[in-house]
Design a protein around this motif. Structure first.
Motif, PDB file in Angstrom:
ATOM      1  N   ASN A 166      34.257 -11.345  13.972  1.00  0.00           N
ATOM      2  CA  ASN A 166      33.573 -11.420  12.675  1.00  0.00           C
ATOM      3  C   ASN A 166      33.931 -10.270  11.738  1.00  0.00           C
ATOM      4  N   ALA A 167      34.181  -9.098  12.306  1.00  0.00           N
ATOM      5  CA  ALA A 167      34.519  -7.935  11.473  1.00  0.00           C
ATOM      6  C   ALA A 167      35.840  -8.164  10.737  1.00  0.00           C
ATOM      7  N   ARG A 168      36.866  -8.643  11.459  1.00  0.00           N
ATOM      8  CA  ARG A 168      38.158  -8.890  10.809  1.00  0.00           C
ATOM      9  C   ARG A 168      38.084 -10.114   9.889  1.00  0.00           C
ATOM     10  N   ALA A 169      37.279 -11.096  10.268  1.00  0.00           N
ATOM     11  CA  ALA A 169      37.092 -12.275   9.407  1.00  0.00           C
ATOM     12  C   ALA A 169      36.494 -11.841   8.074  1.00  0.00           C
ATOM     13  N   MET A 170      35.531 -10.934   8.143  1.00  0.00           N
ATOM     14  CA  MET A 170      34.901 -10.434   6.928  1.00  0.00           C
ATOM     15  C   MET A 170      35.892  -9.600   6.114  1.00  0.00           C
ATOM     16  N   GLU A 171      36.688  -8.770   6.804  1.00  0.00           N
ATOM     17  CA  GLU A 171      37.668  -7.914   6.134  1.00  0.00           C
ATOM     18  C   GLU A 171      38.652  -8.756   5.319  1.00  0.00           C
ATOM     19  N   TYR A 172      39.208  -9.791   5.952  1.00  0.00           N
ATOM     20  CA  TYR A 172      40.186 -10.621   5.251  1.00  0.00           C
ATOM     21  C   TYR A 172      39.516 -11.545   4.233  1.00  0.00           C
ATOM     22  N   GLY A 173      38.271 -11.919   4.513  1.00  0.00           N
ATOM     23  CA  GLY A 173      37.535 -12.713   3.528  1.00  0.00           C
ATOM     24  C   GLY A 173      37.324 -11.923   2.245  1.00  0.00           C
ATOM     25  N   MET A 174      37.020 -10.644   2.382  1.00  0.00           N
ATOM     26  CA  MET A 174      36.842  -9.773   1.211  1.00  0.00           C
ATOM     27  C   MET A 174      38.155  -9.601   0.447  1.00  0.00           C
ATOM     28  N   LYS A 175      39.258  -9.432   1.189  1.00  0.00           N
ATOM     29  CA  LYS A 175      40.562  -9.308   0.537  1.00  0.00           C
ATOM     30  C   LYS A 175      40.885 -10.584  -0.242  1.00  0.00           C
ATOM     31  N   ALA A 176      40.632 -11.724   0.404  1.00  0.00           N
ATOM     32  CA  ALA A 176      40.915 -13.016  -0.236  1.00  0.00           C
ATOM     33  C   ALA A 176      40.059 -13.198  -1.479  1.00  0.00           C
ATOM     34  N   LEU A 177      38.789 -12.813  -1.389  1.00  0.00           N
ATOM     35  CA  LEU A 177      37.886 -12.960  -2.530  1.00  0.00           C
ATOM     36  C   LEU A 177      38.344 -12.099  -3.708  1.00  0.00           C
ATOM     37  N   LYS A 178      38.753 -10.876  -3.418  1.00  0.00           N
ATOM     38  CA  LYS A 178      39.240  -9.977  -4.469  1.00  0.00           C
ATOM     39  C   LYS A 178      40.442 -10.580  -5.188  1.00  0.00           C
ATOM     40  N   ASN A 179      41.387 -11.129  -4.427  1.00  0.00           N
ATOM     41  CA  ASN A 179      42.575 -11.727  -5.034  1.00  0.00           C
ATOM     42  C   ASN A 179      42.245 -13.033  -5.756  1.00  0.00           C
ATOM     43  N   ALA A 180      41.306 -13.794  -5.200  1.00  0.00           N
ATOM     44  CA  ALA A 180      40.891 -15.034  -5.856  1.00  0.00           C
ATOM     45  C   ALA A 180      40.242 -14.740  -7.208  1.00  0.00           C
ATOM     46  N   GLU A 181      39.494 -13.637  -7.278  1.00  0.00           N
ATOM     47  CA  GLU A 181      38.865 -13.239  -8.543  1.00  0.00           C
ATOM     48  C   GLU A 181      39.913 -12.814  -9.565  1.00  0.00           C
ATOM     49  N   ILE A 182      40.959 -12.131  -9.112  1.00  0.00           N
ATOM     50  CA  ILE A 182      42.059 -11.751 -10.005  1.00  0.00           C
ATOM     51  C   ILE A 182      42.752 -12.999 -10.539  1.00  0.00           C
ATOM     52  N   LEU A 183      42.962 -13.965  -9.651  1.00  0.00           N
ATOM     53  CA  LEU A 183      43.660 -15.205 -10.013  1.00  0.00           C
ATOM     54  C   LEU A 183      42.776 -16.169 -10.804  1.00  0.00           C
ATOM     55  N   LYS A 184      41.452 -15.987 -10.660  1.00  0.00           N
ATOM     56  CA  LYS A 184      40.487 -16.920 -11.267  1.00  0.00           C
ATOM     57  C   LYS A 184      40.752 -18.350 -10.795  1.00  0.00           C
ATOM     58  N   ASN A 185      41.078 -18.476  -9.513  1.00  0.00           N
ATOM     59  CA  ASN A 185      41.384 -19.776  -8.928  1.00  0.00           C
ATOM     60  C   ASN A 185      40.121 -20.345  -8.280  1.00  0.00           C
ATOM     61  N   PRO A 186      39.546 -21.432  -8.827  1.00  0.00           N
ATOM     62  CA  PRO A 186      38.287 -21.974  -8.297  1.00  0.00           C
ATOM     63  C   PRO A 186      38.350 -22.369  -6.829  1.00  0.00           C
ATOM     64  N   SER A 187      39.477 -22.959  -6.409  1.00  0.00           N
ATOM     65  CA  SER A 187      39.604 -23.395  -5.021  1.00  0.00           C
ATOM     66  C   SER A 187      39.606 -22.202  -4.070  1.00  0.00           C
ATOM     67  N   TYR A 188      40.357 -21.171  -4.434  1.00  0.00           N
ATOM     68  CA  TYR A 188      40.410 -19.979  -3.580  1.00  0.00           C
ATOM     69  C   TYR A 188      39.072 -19.244  -3.586  1.00  0.00           C
ATOM     70  N   LEU A 189      38.426 -19.206  -4.747  1.00  0.00           N
ATOM     71  CA  LEU A 189      37.103 -18.578  -4.834  1.00  0.00           C
ATOM     72  C   LEU A 189      36.114 -19.302  -3.931  1.00  0.00           C
ATOM     73  N   TYR A 190      36.172 -20.638  -3.953  1.00  0.00           N
ATOM     74  CA  TYR A 190      35.294 -21.421  -3.099  1.00  0.00           C
ATOM     75  C   TYR A 190      35.523 -21.084  -1.623  1.00  0.00           C
ATOM     76  N   ASN A 191      36.788 -21.119  -1.198  1.00  0.00           N
ATOM     77  CA  ASN A 191      37.102 -20.912   0.214  1.00  0.00           C
ATOM     78  C   ASN A 191      36.798 -19.496   0.680  1.00  0.00           C
ATOM     79  N   ALA A 192      37.058 -18.515  -0.186  1.00  0.00           N
ATOM     80  CA  ALA A 192      36.760 -17.123   0.187  1.00  0.00           C
ATOM     81  C   ALA A 192      35.252 -16.913   0.307  1.00  0.00           C
ATOM     82  N   ASN A 193      34.508 -17.440  -0.661  1.00  0.00           N
ATOM     83  CA  ASN A 193      33.046 -17.335  -0.586  1.00  0.00           C
ATOM     84  C   ASN A 193      32.503 -18.109   0.608  1.00  0.00           C
TER      85      ASN A 193
END
Length: 229
Positions: A174-201
């Motif tokens: 869970n710790a690494r899942a959260m770590e990469y989830g946070m990284k993905a969310l940060k990049n999804a926010e930069i991209l403003k990609n709804p699909s990636y934002l959904y999956n990261a959240n």
């Protein structure tokens, strides 16, 4: 609190499916109203095969086959590569692992011949999907993330990180899942990609729900719901 959490999940999934259905129907309309046998049609055919959620497998198979036939007739190399890729997706959905491997090998040859690095990345990514062992899959996904960084494709970086997070979650880390989830969310926010934002959240909500932190899980689900407003 758990009931509120589940209610937000179902609400978001409903609105998300409606939005995605509209996109699929838009592509169907374009294909129907654009009979010209050219690269534009090839691209629309491959686009609908890559839609999410999946269109019916029979429809995807029809569109993918037409895309490959037309691309070859036009000698449209990039179209051939992406048409091979969506045919590999069809084979993967149908459980035809041997065909997937062959089609991806052909795709990789086209990608390298024309110097299409994004297509090379897609080959790497699709190869991970047919792997059954989570640890082996994780190793390959980390390579896809590294290659995405190397070719400076933030969309691919984010998608790799989403899948890496999901695999760590499946492995119980869970710790690494959260770590990469946070990284993905940060990049999804930069991209403003709804699909990636959904999956990261979604993955972050799942991790927090699993460890019993429902308030934080609800926070991520509320962000998902806000994407549809």
């Amino acid at each position: 609190m758990r009931k509120v959490f589940l209610g937000l999940v179902f609400l978001f999934l409903y609105f998300s499916s409606v939005a995605q259905s509209f996109e699929i129907e838009r592509l169907r309309k374009q294909i129907k109203e654009y009979p010209q046998q050219d690269s534009f049609r090839v691209n629309r055919l491959t686009d609908i095969c890559n839609s999410s959620p999946y269109i019916q497998v029979s429809d995807m198979e029809k569109y993918a086959s037409e895309a490959l036939t037309l691309a070859r007739r036009l000698n449209y190399s990039k179209g051939i590569g992406y048409a091979l890729l969506v045919n590999a997706r069809v084979a993967s959905i149908k459980g035809q692992k041997g065909d997937v491997i062959k089609l991806l090998q052909q795709t990789d040859s086209v990608a390298k011949l024309i110097g299409d690095q994004p297509l090379q990345w897609w080959v790497m990514y699709r190869r991970t999907i047919i792997l059954d062992d989570y640890k082996e899959k994780l190793s390959h996904l980390i390579k896809t993330e590294s290659f995405a960084i190397q070719i400076n494709q933030l969309h691919f970086v984010a998608l790799s990180q989403i899948q890496i997070s999901n695999n760590y979650f499946s492995l119980g880390d869970n710790a690494r899942a959260m770590e990469y989830g946070m990284k993905a969310l940060k990049n999804a926010e930069i991209l403003k990609n709804p699909s990636y934002l959904y999956n990261a959240n979604d993955i972050l909500a799942s991790v927090y729900s699993l460890i019993g932190e429902y308030e934080k899980a609800n926070g991520y689900l509320q962000k998902q719901t806000a994407l549809q407003k």
